[in-house]
Structures are given as C-alpha cells and as structure tokens.
Design a protein around this motif. Structure first.
Motif, PDB file in Angstrom:
ATOM      1  N   LEU A  64       0.912  -1.326  -0.021  1.00 35.23           N
ATOM      2  CA  LEU A  64      -0.302   0.347  -0.119  1.00 35.23           C
ATOM      3  C   LEU A  64       1.499   1.467   0.096  1.00 35.23           C
ATOM      4  CD1 LEU A  64      -2.641  -1.183   2.594  1.00 35.23           C
ATOM      5  CD2 LEU A  64      -2.521  -0.917  -0.391  1.00 35.23           C
ATOM      6  N   ARG A  65       2.317   1.200   0.804  1.00 35.85           N
ATOM      7  CA  ARG A  65       2.768   2.000   1.093  1.00 35.85           C
ATOM      8  C   ARG A  65       3.153   2.749  -0.417  1.00 35.85           C
ATOM      9  NH1 ARG A  65       6.056   3.106   5.783  1.00 35.85           N
ATOM     10  NH2 ARG A  65       4.128   2.304   7.590  1.00 35.85           N
ATOM     11  N   VAL A  66       3.814   1.590  -0.913  1.00 36.80           N
ATOM     12  CA  VAL A  66       4.818   1.728  -2.554  1.00 36.80           C
ATOM     13  C   VAL A  66       3.706   2.439  -3.470  1.00 36.80           C
ATOM     14  CG1 VAL A  66       5.417   0.594  -5.049  1.00 36.80           C
ATOM     15  CG2 VAL A  66       6.236  -0.230  -2.319  1.00 36.80           C
ATOM     16  N   ALA A  67       2.579   1.819  -3.649  1.00 34.90           N
ATOM     17  CA  ALA A  67       1.506   2.260  -4.689  1.00 34.90           C
ATOM     18  C   ALA A  67       0.704   3.710  -4.629  1.00 34.90           C
ATOM     19  CB  ALA A  67      -0.119   1.597  -4.592  1.00 34.90           C
ATOM     20  N   SER A  68       0.766   4.226  -2.774  1.00 27.98           N
ATOM     21  CA  SER A  68       0.625   5.221  -2.761  1.00 27.98           C
ATOM     22  C   SER A  68       1.349   6.371  -2.672  1.00 27.98           C
ATOM     23  CB  SER A  68       0.143   5.668  -1.007  1.00 27.98           C
ATOM     24  OG  SER A  68      -0.172   5.014  -0.987  1.00 27.98           O
ATOM     25  N   VAL A 131      -3.272 -18.204 -11.411  1.00 26.18           N
ATOM     26  CA  VAL A 131      -2.103 -18.032 -10.326  1.00 26.18           C
ATOM     27  C   VAL A 131      -2.875 -16.988  -9.848  1.00 26.18           C
ATOM     28  CG1 VAL A 131      -0.328 -16.466 -10.727  1.00 26.18           C
ATOM     29  CG2 VAL A 131      -0.580 -17.999 -12.550  1.00 26.18           C
ATOM     30  N   ARG A 132      -2.632 -17.211  -8.106  1.00 25.52           N
ATOM     31  CA  ARG A 132      -3.239 -15.788  -6.895  1.00 25.52           C
ATOM     32  C   ARG A 132      -1.997 -15.675  -6.497  1.00 25.52           C
ATOM     33  NH1 ARG A 132      -7.341 -16.351  -2.674  1.00 25.52           N
ATOM     34  NH2 ARG A 132      -8.731 -16.861  -4.177  1.00 25.52           N
ATOM     35  N   PRO A 133      -1.809 -14.186  -7.216  1.00 27.42           N
ATOM     36  CA  PRO A 133      -1.472 -13.275  -6.364  1.00 27.42           C
ATOM     37  C   PRO A 133      -0.280 -13.183  -5.118  1.00 27.42           C
ATOM     38  CG  PRO A 133      -2.449 -12.282  -8.100  1.00 27.42           C
ATOM     39  CD  PRO A 133      -3.149 -13.186  -7.649  1.00 27.42           C
ATOM     40  N   LEU A 134       1.120 -12.956  -4.533  1.00 30.95           N
ATOM     41  CA  LEU A 134       1.273 -13.186  -3.462  1.00 30.95           C
ATOM     42  C   LEU A 134       0.242 -11.229  -3.229  1.00 30.95           C
ATOM     43  CD1 LEU A 134       4.697 -14.016  -3.134  1.00 30.95           C
ATOM     44  CD2 LEU A 134       3.010 -14.706  -2.338  1.00 30.95           C
ATOM     45  N   PRO A 135       0.146 -11.409  -1.529  1.00 26.56           N
ATOM     46  CA  PRO A 135      -0.496 -10.635  -0.988  1.00 26.56           C
ATOM     47  C   PRO A 135      -0.232  -8.500  -1.193  1.00 26.56           C
ATOM     48  CG  PRO A 135      -0.835 -12.171   0.521  1.00 26.56           C
ATOM     49  CD  PRO A 135       0.270 -12.533  -1.004  1.00 26.56           C
ATOM     50  N   GLN A 136       1.118  -8.727  -0.681  1.00 24.79           N
ATOM     51  CA  GLN A 136       2.012  -7.587  -1.149  1.00 24.79           C
ATOM     52  C   GLN A 136       1.922  -7.301  -2.494  1.00 24.79           C
ATOM     53  OE1 GLN A 136       2.656  -5.211   1.720  1.00 24.79           O
ATOM     54  NE2 GLN A 136       1.904  -6.986   2.671  1.00 24.79           N
ATOM     55  N   ALA A 137       1.728  -7.627  -3.476  1.00 22.52           N
ATOM     56  CA  ALA A 137       1.672  -7.384  -5.084  1.00 22.52           C
ATOM     57  C   ALA A 137       0.321  -6.627  -5.668  1.00 22.52           C
ATOM     58  CB  ALA A 137       2.474  -8.297  -5.923  1.00 22.52           C
ATOM     59  N   THR A 138      -0.817  -7.563  -4.689  1.00 21.05           N
ATOM     60  CA  THR A 138      -2.149  -7.482  -4.992  1.00 21.05           C
ATOM     61  C   THR A 138      -2.713  -6.166  -4.257  1.00 21.05           C
ATOM     62  OG1 THR A 138      -2.373  -9.779  -5.158  1.00 21.05           O
ATOM     63  CG2 THR A 138      -4.511  -8.724  -4.935  1.00 21.05           C
ATOM     64  N   ASP A 139      -1.909  -6.434  -3.537  1.00 28.13           N
ATOM     65  CA  ASP A 139      -2.421  -4.360  -2.833  1.00 28.13           C
ATOM     66  C   ASP A 139      -1.842  -3.437  -3.827  1.00 28.13           C
ATOM     67  OD1 ASP A 139      -3.762  -6.251  -0.720  1.00 28.13           O
ATOM     68  OD2 ASP A 139      -2.218  -5.491   0.577  1.00 28.13           O
ATOM     69  N   MET A 140      -0.778  -3.349  -4.223  1.00 32.16           N
ATOM     70  CA  MET A 140       0.197  -2.150  -4.617  1.00 32.16           C
ATOM     71  C   MET A 140      -0.721  -1.999  -6.110  1.00 32.16           C
ATOM     72  SD  MET A 140       3.639  -2.339  -6.206  1.00 32.16           S
ATOM     73  CE  MET A 140       3.901  -3.683  -7.814  1.00 32.16           C
ATOM     74  N   ALA A 170      -2.027  -6.275   6.609  1.00 30.71           N
ATOM     75  CA  ALA A 170      -2.353  -4.912   7.914  1.00 30.71           C
ATOM     76  C   ALA A 170      -3.486  -5.291   8.207  1.00 30.71           C
ATOM     77  CB  ALA A 170      -2.179  -3.937   6.922  1.00 30.71           C
ATOM     78  N   PRO A 171      -3.470  -3.815   9.069  1.00 31.75           N
ATOM     79  CA  PRO A 171      -5.123  -3.981  10.177  1.00 31.75           C
ATOM     80  C   PRO A 171      -5.754  -4.019   8.842  1.00 31.75           C
ATOM     81  CG  PRO A 171      -3.666  -3.587  11.161  1.00 31.75           C
ATOM     82  CD  PRO A 171      -2.582  -3.044   9.796  1.00 31.75           C
ATOM     83  N   ARG A 172      -7.128  -3.801   9.443  1.00 29.09           N
ATOM     84  CA  ARG A 172      -8.084  -3.220   7.802  1.00 29.09           C
ATOM     85  C   ARG A 172      -8.653  -1.863   7.277  1.00 29.09           C
ATOM     86  NH1 ARG A 172     -12.902  -6.507   5.868  1.00 29.09           N
ATOM     87  NH2 ARG A 172     -12.751  -7.824   7.343  1.00 29.09           N
ATOM     88  N   GLN A 173      -8.527  -1.512   9.083  1.00 27.61           N
ATOM     89  CA  GLN A 173      -8.817   0.234   8.780  1.00 27.61           C
ATOM     90  C   GLN A 173      -7.751   0.531   7.521  1.00 27.61           C
ATOM     91  OE1 GLN A 173      -8.148  -1.423  11.758  1.00 27.61           O
ATOM     92  NE2 GLN A 173      -7.195  -0.488  13.750  1.00 27.61           N
ATOM     93  N   ARG A 174      -6.661   0.314   8.055  1.00 24.23           N
ATOM     94  CA  ARG A 174      -5.076   1.119   7.024  1.00 24.23           C
ATOM     95  C   ARG A 174      -6.196   0.599   5.868  1.00 24.23           C
ATOM     96  NH1 ARG A 174      -2.818   3.252   4.076  1.00 24.23           N
ATOM     97  NH2 ARG A 174      -0.254   3.445   3.873  1.00 24.23           N
ATOM     98  N   TYR A 175      -6.941  -0.841   5.303  1.00 24.45           N
ATOM     99  CA  TYR A 175      -7.120  -0.969   4.367  1.00 24.45           C
ATOM    100  C   TYR A 175      -8.065   0.244   3.814  1.00 24.45           C
ATOM    101  CZ  TYR A 175      -4.751  -5.213   3.325  1.00 24.45           C
ATOM    102  OH  TYR A 175      -3.172  -6.320   2.822  1.00 24.45           O
ATOM    103  N   GLU A 176      -9.003   0.247   4.512  1.00 25.58           N
ATOM    104  CA  GLU A 176      -9.892   1.004   4.360  1.00 25.58           C
ATOM    105  C   GLU A 176      -9.767   2.693   4.027  1.00 25.58           C
ATOM    106  OE1 GLU A 176     -13.191   0.175   6.638  1.00 25.58           O
ATOM    107  OE2 GLU A 176     -13.202  -2.336   5.513  1.00 25.58           O
TER     108      GLU A 176
END
Length: 332
Positions: A64-68, A131-140, A170-176
C-alpha cells in the motif's frame, strides 16, 4: 514485466531504513531494476521482493505504501493513451487492450458486478491463468488502479467497495484508509466495485493527436493474436532484446505456445526463429551504429551478444565491413 512496476520501491524501503538492493538480490532481481523502467524482469520476482521487504521491515502495509507513492507515468506510453482518452470507459478499454506492453500476464478488465447490484460494475485485476498473486503485490496493484482512476477523474468517483483474494496483511482500517471505501478479504477475485456511470465520464485536457500517436506506438509493440506468427515473434523479441530472454523457449512461453508448435507455424510461413532474431538484430545494430555514438560494447549488450567480437562477426556478414567502419561511413 517492465521494471517500472517497482517505481518508488527503493525510496519507500530506504525511508523505512531498509536495504532495497539486498532484498532485490534475495528475490533474484537485478539491482538495476530498482532504478530503471524498461528492464524486462520476472513478475514473480517483483511479488517476491515486496514480500521479502515487508517481512524484513516488519511493514505489513508495504504494498500500500509503494502504491501510494506511484503515479500513472509508471505505465510509460500506455499512460499517454490513457490520459488522453475521451472518457473513463475508453481509458479502461485501452488499458485492457494494451496492458501487455507493461506486463504480459497482468489483466485489468470490466465485468458485471459479482453482487448483482444495479448500476455497479467490477473493475477486475487478474494475474495469469490460475495464478493467485502474493498479498503485497496484489495490494500494490489494486491500489495503483484505484489511484489511477482517481487521478483521471480529478477526485472521488464513487468507489463502492474493494475485494481482495487474500487475508489482510495489515489492519483492516489501514486498507480502508488507503482506498476510502469498505474492503472485503478472502474474495474470489481482486476487484474494485465502481458505479457503471463512471464509464461515460469525460476526461479533461484530452489531446487527440497525442492519443493517436501513443496508440500507434502501442499497436506496433505486439500485433493482435490473429496476426501472422512471424510478426508476433518479432514483436516479443523487440521487447526482450538486450534485457530479457531471446531464446525460442522464452518467446514461445510469452506467446503461450509450445516451442515445437511455434517452430512448425514459422516454417509454415517460410520463416525461422533464427532468421527473425538475426533480422531484428541487424536492424537495431544499423540504428545504433549509424545514429548514435554509443560505445560498441554497449551496442553489443543491447543486441543480446555475449561479447563485442560477436557484433564484429555479424557486421561483416551483414554489411561486409566492421562496426567502426560502418559508423565512420555514416558520419562521412
């Protein structure tokens, strides 16, 4: 995938006190991929370096940080075509059609809302068949898509909710907080649920000429699947030459065919893989030698040769002279 997919990774990791070069080496990535946009690298290595860094830094929201910190320029010429599309719908269609230029196995497409809600569409992110991507890549990636749409329309666009296929890293509120909408985890697919009215929303500051130029460039990068197989082979080689795999197996994998099938199809057109690769190298070599002052060692590397002597032998076969002599004649 183009190494531009790691835009802002170095700065984000260094800001957290980490060593991005060390994480890159652990993931099997060339360190140069952290500082340039156009190396062709394994998409799985990008996913791996994000996971490695997230664990090492104890930073579960690293994706999320990288994407931001990323912006639309990461997509190169595709970004120009997207920004100068007449509407959001046209921009998304362009993205779906030409995403292969940025990443061969990454797909962004519009689907019917999985909840069946009226007036809602799903903007789906998929990563290769099965293929199911890994979480960090999906988040980004999903956050990048959301931020790209926000940028195009100049603000909020009515995002209904976000579906992610993994458990929260990460905590749900971080995603939201990042998406500004409800986020649901463990869903069948990664997607943004958006209002259908978004598709007809016009974009401002559009330059039709710039869009036409960008689309013309993108269309040359890889002809449509129905094009002659020799043209598709040349297009893949043109992207990979000097940075990726230029062997038969690698090109066949990019075109999703068996190497022997590819050889048979080329033979049916009276062509061979070696002939196509040699022709592309000859064309590129002529451009580099007559139109630039690039050192011969660098020209050799960009042509995918192991050493400069190979370039010299090829130049004599192609033009009956040495690379240096060809360059001198062009200057005269």
């Amino acid at each position: 995938m183009r190494s531009a997919g790691l835009q802002r990774f170095r700065e984000t990791v260094e800001g957290l006190g980490g060593d991005p070069a060390r994480y890159a080496r652990q993931a099997g990535l060339p360190v140069a991929a952290l500082d340039t946009d156009d190396l062709l690298i394994e998409d799985t290595a990008i996913a791996a370096v994000l996971e490695i860094a997230a664990v090492a830094l104890r930073c579960p929201d690293l994706g999320l940080r990288v994407a931001s910190a990323q912006d639309l320029s990461m997509l190169g010429p595709l970004a120009v075509a997207i920004q100068h599309s007449p509407s959001v719908g046209d921009a998304l269609e362009c993205t779906s059609r030409y995403m292969f230029v940025h990443a061969r196995d990454l797909h962004v497409s519009l689907i019917d809302d999985p909840e069946g809600a009226p007036g809602v569409k799903g903007l789906r992110y998929a990563f290769g068949a099965g293929v199911r991507p890994l979480p960090q890549a999906t988040d980004m990636t999903v956050l990048f898509v959301h931020r790209a749409v926000t940028f195009l329309v100049g603000g909020g666009y009515g995002l209904r909710s976000v579906d992610l296929p993994h458990r929260p890293a990460a905590p749900r509120q971080r995603y939201e907080q990042a998406f500004g909408a409800r986020v649901r985890f463990g869903r069948p697919e990664a997607l943004l649920r958006v209002p259908a009215s978004l598709l007809g929303r016009p974009l401002e500051g559009v330059d039709a000429t710039l869009r036409s130029l960008a689309l013309a460039f993108l269309s040359r990068q890889a002809p449509e699947p129905g094009s002659p197989v020799a043209a598709r082979v040349r297009a893949v080689l043109a992207q990979a030459l000097g940075t990726g795999s230029t062997d038969l197996a690698g090109v066949a994998r990019a075109l999703a065919v068996h190497p022997r099938t590819l050889q048979r199809e080329l033979a049916g057109q009276g062509r061979s893989f070696a002939e196509i690769l040699d022709g592309l190298r000859r064309s590129r070599a002529h451009t580099y030698l007559t139109g630039t002052d690039m050192p011969l060692a660098q020209v050799s590397r960009l042509l995918g040769f192991a050493e400069q002597a190979v370039l010299s032998r090829c130049a004599r076969r192609w033009w009956g002279t040495s690379p240096s002599a060809l360059r001198r004649a062009a200057r005269q």
